[in-house]
Design a protein around this motif. Sequence first.
Motif, PDB file in Angstrom:
ATOM      1  N   VAL A   6       0.434   1.428  -2.974  1.00 50.62           N
ATOM      2  CA  VAL A   6      -0.005   0.374  -2.548  1.00 50.62           C
ATOM      3  C   VAL A   6      -1.026  -0.577  -3.422  1.00 50.62           C
ATOM      4  O   VAL A   6      -2.036   0.081  -4.091  1.00 50.62           O
ATOM      5  N   VAL A  31       5.047   0.348  -2.871  1.00 47.68           N
ATOM      6  CA  VAL A  31       5.678   0.166  -1.819  1.00 47.68           C
ATOM      7  C   VAL A  31       4.931  -0.889  -0.951  1.00 47.68           C
ATOM      8  O   VAL A  31       5.613  -1.074   0.206  1.00 47.68           O
ATOM      9  N   GLY A  32       3.953  -1.450  -1.406  1.00 49.27           N
ATOM     10  CA  GLY A  32       3.437  -2.490  -0.457  1.00 49.27           C
ATOM     11  C   GLY A  32       2.259  -2.986  -1.345  1.00 49.27           C
ATOM     12  O   GLY A  32       1.633  -2.658  -2.152  1.00 49.27           O
ATOM     13  N   GLU A  33       1.853  -4.303  -0.610  1.00 52.39           N
ATOM     14  CA  GLU A  33       0.592  -4.845  -1.180  1.00 52.39           C
ATOM     15  C   GLU A  33      -0.537  -5.358  -0.072  1.00 52.39           C
ATOM     16  O   GLU A  33      -0.082  -5.429   1.179  1.00 52.39           O
ATOM     17  N   VAL A  43      -1.928  -1.668   6.039  1.00 52.98           N
ATOM     18  CA  VAL A  43      -0.721  -1.249   5.086  1.00 52.98           C
ATOM     19  C   VAL A  43      -0.757   0.205   4.834  1.00 52.98           C
ATOM     20  O   VAL A  43       0.348   0.962   4.789  1.00 52.98           O
ATOM     21  N   LEU A  47       2.362   2.584   5.696  1.00 55.61           N
ATOM     22  CA  LEU A  47       3.134   3.068   4.810  1.00 55.61           C
ATOM     23  C   LEU A  47       2.670   4.547   3.991  1.00 55.61           C
ATOM     24  O   LEU A  47       3.391   5.014   3.369  1.00 55.61           O
TER      25      LEU A  47
END
Length: 227
Positions: A6, A31-33, A43, A47
């Motif tokens: 992330v 997989v995310g920000e 997040v 995640l």
Amino acid sequence: MAIRLVIADDQAMIRTGLRLVIETAPGIEVVGEAADGRQVLTVARQLRPDVLLMDIAMPGLDGLSAARQLLEDPEPPKIIMLTTFNTDDNLHASLRARVHGFLLKSSPAEQLIEAVRVAAAGGAVIDPAVTPRVIDSFATQPQPIPAPELATLTPRELEVLRLLADGMSNPEIARDLRIGEVTVRTHVGHILRKLSLRDRIHAVVFAYEAGVVRPGRGRDDVRDGSC
């Protein structure tokens, strides 16, 4: 299995740039920000990434505060802090929070990718350009507090700790003490276990905070065994 990552930074362009760099590396998946500290808490907990690459200076809840909260979780991600060399005054505080490393935003792509891999494997990374500033920060810290844990170290282990804090590598310590590298690694392992430290970086922090060594000392001073 790919390393799940992330990226947290309040600037969208930086997040995009980091993603483009990291996605060129095999075995790492973004997989995310997150755009601020509070968002990164949500997040990261949803995640559950392996590694979190996070800017220190973010609006609302800053990266350092977010890191401290996440590191209290039962299974926290490995956290690498991104910093701007000339403006970040939180390097020492972040090390004490037990993050897994620091990188400058200007770090080369290959250094960034390698840092993610090292952190995912449980290691710690500090950008070489940041290391002198981390050491310098100890010069402004309060008087060292004696650590009772030091009594658990043998004289040789204490000597190895001093040399670690002086920035020596295992081969350098082996040459200095005229012992084998395997023996040095054994001593380092014993030091980390006895002092309940995760890695060499935090052994250096401990050594300075406990007064085992002091900022500005040269290697000759360290070798004489005095504090």
